[in-house]
Design a protein around this motif. Structure first.
Motif, PDB file in Angstrom:
ATOM      1  N   LYS A 458       0.818  -1.207   0.000  1.00  0.00           N
ATOM      2  CA  LYS A 458       0.000   0.000   0.000  1.00  0.00           C
ATOM      3  C   LYS A 458       0.857   1.265   0.000  1.00  0.00           C
ATOM      4  O   LYS A 458       0.483   2.274  -0.590  1.00  0.00           O
ATOM      5  CB  LYS A 458      -0.932  -0.004   1.213  1.00  0.00           C
ATOM      6  N   ILE A 459       1.996   1.199   0.675  1.00  0.00           N
ATOM      7  CA  ILE A 459       2.892   2.364   0.656  1.00  0.00           C
ATOM      8  C   ILE A 459       3.365   2.627  -0.767  1.00  0.00           C
ATOM      9  O   ILE A 459       3.497   3.775  -1.201  1.00  0.00           O
ATOM     10  CB  ILE A 459       4.100   2.153   1.597  1.00  0.00           C
ATOM     11  N   GLY A 460       3.594   1.521  -1.531  1.00  0.00           N
ATOM     12  CA  GLY A 460       4.009   1.677  -2.926  1.00  0.00           C
ATOM     13  C   GLY A 460       2.970   2.392  -3.761  1.00  0.00           C
ATOM     14  O   GLY A 460       3.295   3.217  -4.623  1.00  0.00           O
ATOM     15  N   ASN A 461       1.693   2.107  -3.506  1.00  0.00           N
ATOM     16  CA  ASN A 461       0.620   2.805  -4.228  1.00  0.00           C
ATOM     17  C   ASN A 461       0.646   4.304  -3.930  1.00  0.00           C
ATOM     18  O   ASN A 461       0.445   5.136  -4.820  1.00  0.00           O
ATOM     19  CB  ASN A 461      -0.735   2.218  -3.829  1.00  0.00           C
ATOM     20  N   ALA A 462       0.851   4.642  -2.658  1.00  0.00           N
ATOM     21  CA  ALA A 462       0.908   6.058  -2.281  1.00  0.00           C
ATOM     22  C   ALA A 462       2.156   6.723  -2.832  1.00  0.00           C
ATOM     23  O   ALA A 462       2.135   7.864  -3.299  1.00  0.00           O
ATOM     24  CB  ALA A 462       0.870   6.173  -0.756  1.00  0.00           C
ATOM     25  N   TYR A 463       3.251   5.980  -2.787  1.00  0.00           N
ATOM     26  CA  TYR A 463       4.548   6.487  -3.220  1.00  0.00           C
ATOM     27  C   TYR A 463       4.515   6.927  -4.680  1.00  0.00           C
ATOM     28  O   TYR A 463       5.022   7.985  -5.051  1.00  0.00           O
ATOM     29  CB  TYR A 463       5.565   5.352  -3.025  1.00  0.00           C
ATOM     30  N   GLY A 464       3.894   6.100  -5.519  1.00  0.00           N
ATOM     31  CA  GLY A 464       3.873   6.387  -6.949  1.00  0.00           C
ATOM     32  C   GLY A 464       3.172   7.685  -7.291  1.00  0.00           C
ATOM     33  O   GLY A 464       3.609   8.435  -8.166  1.00  0.00           O
ATOM     34  N   ILE A 465       2.074   7.996  -6.601  1.00  0.00           N
ATOM     35  CA  ILE A 465       1.329   9.225  -6.884  1.00  0.00           C
ATOM     36  C   ILE A 465       2.190  10.445  -6.595  1.00  0.00           C
ATOM     37  O   ILE A 465       2.235  11.391  -7.386  1.00  0.00           O
ATOM     38  CB  ILE A 465       0.036   9.255  -6.055  1.00  0.00           C
TER      39      ILE A 465
END
Length: 767
Positions: A458-465
């Motif tokens: 989930k951190i990766g999803n936030a990170y990409g934005i």
């Protein structure tokens, strides 16, 4: 002050009064140049390129030995984030399984071309050229646009500002109608000005959000590798070990980037060498056929097979370029050439080899996709790689945290952030700062994200934005700079938009798809920061316009100072105000309550220019308030967004430096009033001894006032919504702004004024 009300005291050679008296008719050393003493009527000069200042030019002209030295140092600061991406890219892209073995070719091809197009082509060879006299970042791009076109929202522009070495503009050529047209539209559109400021705030907020997510993502990914060595380590233990490392990391920040980052440059270099070596080993051992991924046709095949799932997986691929913005943001600590060399010769090849090796491993072991990095390490190298990975993840976090401090400093200088304490941690690099309040807030936010999300998915999803948003905004600013400042051929601008611009928009659409899976976090965090920035900047501008509308005229000042009931006391008074163009109304409030005035009074306005640094000898502008015998002056002290504000570069107290510049101004004013300027067409008589004695007496008054003592008068203006104000205005001013003002650092602490010399003057403005 009006544009003609300020006269600059540039860094000319100081001429002692004694030398003038010795041989006034034969001496020519003290004649000021007309070029330096001229005044301007406006700042509306058509302009083209921004020439680099002498410091930046020196960086560009440095020898290869120095370039290599800086390139080595940059490895420990710039590339920690993008360098640790191999820890989690394949895992985040594929998820739990690989559906088709050929998908590995497609994803590797995506990674290779993304690495080539964005970090290498866009940033290294294009964006780095848009540096602001050697400094980079979102504010650097905004400052370039503000200097070229008058899009600032405060009416504090002065004609003399263009005389600063780092500010000067070149006349434009006749072929630039497109640039002039765009410039005119920006200057004439208030919504466009607000949008540029909004975009800058959004970009900086996203980078700050990146400073929260990078430590969590990197440390969790690195520590998670310990599960390969022991099955007793569960996810809870990994989370708490990561939290302990993060707390230690933030506590370590007070030592400064100079000590933290440069110490670990060898570790990042070892990290790259190990990744490269393991990549070559896996490439040879498992499947050399992945070299076929150079063919972009595999990308097309990958999308044909997976369709929507392929598009969603782009959110994982984009993590391969996290930290790319650091290439630009940290260029001020090094040089363009050193960053270009270290990226092209070390970082880019190492990343290509690392991803290629992991792809070869996955071709034979697709079942290990959820832990590709550690599974692909040869057994004997596991523990060395684990230790280096943890240390590299800490360094990656350090780079973004330091970048956050720099961004907050820039926002503060432009009136876009509440006052906080800025601590400069390096005498060698002025841009390296530490902000205690922000450090603790970042630590709390990072620990909360780590405990709340627990895994890197989930951190990766936030990170990409956060990453793609900043890149897209950088491209938008860059297109404006290409058209207005660089005067780039329109076909090249269109080519940039259709290639890099479109690619970034596609990635942005992909990461936004996972908004409800953690992607909301950076947007929520950015929204919170932008709310703070908006409240502070909005009321800051309201206050400025109020003071501008109610400023005291020179005639009123003469009337006040001529009052026989006014007592003049020995000493120098520095009356601080944010108002650049005039004397603030709070001065009248002060005199009406305290009918005493020091023998020398200087109204000091602290002004931030849209450039990174201002030379010390070009920092002060002075203007005398008539009549002369009042000894009242106005002074504008100009700073760039990376300048130190508390003491002079020489280490002298601020008031001593100000007095030295004031005396220089008085001497130059004396020369002008007696026509002592370079003039080839007419011989001007030199001043007589009596006139020189007059100058000497004036200088002695200033120095005597300094010896008698200095008092710093700060106008602390409280604000409240005016009568009949609407609900929104009352919430904005009476609650939000005043809450921030009460709970954050006061102006005297920001200016580092000794308490024994401080006197605050309070007044309430109804806005």
């Amino acid at each position: 002050m009006s544009q003609n009300d300020v006269h600059e005291a540039p860094g000319t050679e100081e001429v002692p009064v004694d030398s003038l008296e010795t041989d006034p008719k034969s001496s020519t050393d003290w004649k000021p140049s007309i070029q330096k003493l001229r005044r301007y009527d406006s700042l509306d000069i058509e302009s083209g390129k921004f020439p680099r200042d002498h410091t930046h030019a020196a960086k560009q002209a440095m020898g290869w030995a120095t370039v290599l030295h800086l390139a080595f140092q940059s490895i420990g600061i710039v590339y920690g984030d993008i360098g640790t991406s191999p820890l989690y890219v394949f895992k985040t892209t594929f998820g739990k399984e690989i559906r088709d073995p050929d998908d590995v070719f497609g994803v590797l091809s995506l990674i290779l071309y993304t690495l080539t197009l964005i970090p290498l082509v866009k940033y290294v060879f294009i964006v780095l050229q848009a540096n602001d006299n050697g400094d980079g970042g979102t504010f650097a791009l905004y400052s370039l646009i503000c200097r070229y076109a008058k899009v600032g929202l405060l009416p504090s522009q002065q004609a003399e500002d263009q005389d600063v070495s780092n500010y000067q503009l070149e006349p434009s050529s006749n072929r630039l109608r497109r640039a002039s047209c765009l410039k005119s539209k920006l200057e004439g559109s208030r919504p466009a000005k607000f949008f540029l400021l909004f975009a800058t705030m959004l970009g900086t907020s996203m980078v700050i959000g990146d400073g929260v997510l990078t430590p969590s993502m990197s440390v969790l990914s690195a520590v998670g590798g310990i599960t390969e060595a022991t099955s007793k380590m569960n996810q809870d233990m990994i989370v708490w070990i990561s939290v302990a490392i993060l707390v230690f990391l933030f506590m370590f920040q007070r030592l400064g980037t100079d000590k933290v980052g440069y110490t670990f440059a060898p570790i990042i270099l070892i990290w790259f060498l190990l990744n490269s070596g393991i990549g070559v080993y896996n490439f040879i051992k498992y499947d050399p056929s992945v070299i076929k991924s150079i063919n972009p046709g595999y990308i097309v095949d990958y999308f044909r097979r997976n369709k929507k799932e392929a598009w969603i997986s782009l959110g994982g691929v984009v993590l391969a370029i996290t930290g790319t913005e650091a290439l630009f943001a940290d260029v001020g600590h090094f040089s363009v050439r050193s960053i270009q060399f270290s990226m092209s010769a070390i970082t880019y090849p190492a990343l290509v080899l690392a991803y290629t090796g992991q792809a070869s491993f996955l071709r034979k072991h697709p079942e290990h996709v959820s832990d590709t990095f550690y599974k692909s390490i040869p057994g004997p190298l596991y523990w060395p790689m684990f230790v280096v990975a943890v240390m590299a993840s800490i360094i990656a976090s350090q780079a973004m945290i330091s970048g956050t401090f720099s961004i907050i400093q820039q926002s503060l200088s432009l009136g876009c952030f509440p006052r906080v304490k800025i601590m400069h941690t390096s005498t060698k690099y002025e841009g390296q700062v530490y902000i205690p309040e922000i450090n603790y807030l970042l630590m709390i936010a990072t620990v909360a994200v780590t405990i709340g999300f627990r895994t890197t998915d989930k951190i990766g999803n936030a990170y990409g934005i956060a990453v793609v948003f900043v890149m897209t905004l950088t491209s938008s600013f860059l297109v404006l700079i290409m058209i207005m400042i660089w005067k780039t051929n329109i076909l090249l601008v269109i080519a940039y938009i259709l290639t890099i611009g479109v690619v970034e928009l596609v990635y942005l659409s992909s990461v936004l798809y996972k908004f409800d899976q953690g992607g909301y976090l950076p947007l929520a965090f950015a929204g919170f920061l932008m709310a703070i920035m908006y409240v502070w900047n909005n009321v800051y501008r309201r206050k400025y316009y109020y003071e501008l509308d109610h400023k005291i005229s020179p005639e009123k000042v003469q009337e006040i100072t001529a009052d026989k009931n006014l007592c003049r006391v020995p000493g120098l008074a520095l009356f601080y105000s944010e108002l650049v163009q005039g004397i603030p109304p709070i001065f009248k409030h002060y005199i009406s309550n305290v009918p005493a005035l020091h023998s020398v009074l200087v109204f000091v306005s602290i002004k931030s220019l849209p450039i990174s640094k201002i030379p010390q000898d070009e920092r002060f502008l002075f203007r005398r308030v008539e009549p002369k015998d009042m000894n009242v002056f106005r002074c504008v002290v100009r700073y760039g967004y990376n300048d130190v504000r508390t003491t002079a570069d020489s280490g002298e107290p601020f008031e001593r430096t100000l007095v030295e510049r004031l005396i220089e101004f008085m001497r130059e004013e004396f020369m002008i009033s007696h026509n002592v300027v370079e003039n080839k067409d007419a011989d001007k008589e030199m001043p007589v001894d009596g006139q020189l004695d007059e100058l000497g007496r004036d200088v002695e008054v200033i120095e005597g006032a300094l010896r008698a003592g200095v008092v710093h008068l700060i106008g602390e203006s409280d604000v409240t919504a005016g009568k009949g104000a609407g609900l929104w205005k009352r919430l904005l001013i009476d609650y939000a702004y005043n809450f921030l003002k009460r709970n954050l650092r006061q102006s005297d602490k920001v200016l580092d004024i000794p308490r024994g010399q401080l006197l605050k003057v309070g007044m309430t403005y109804e806005l």
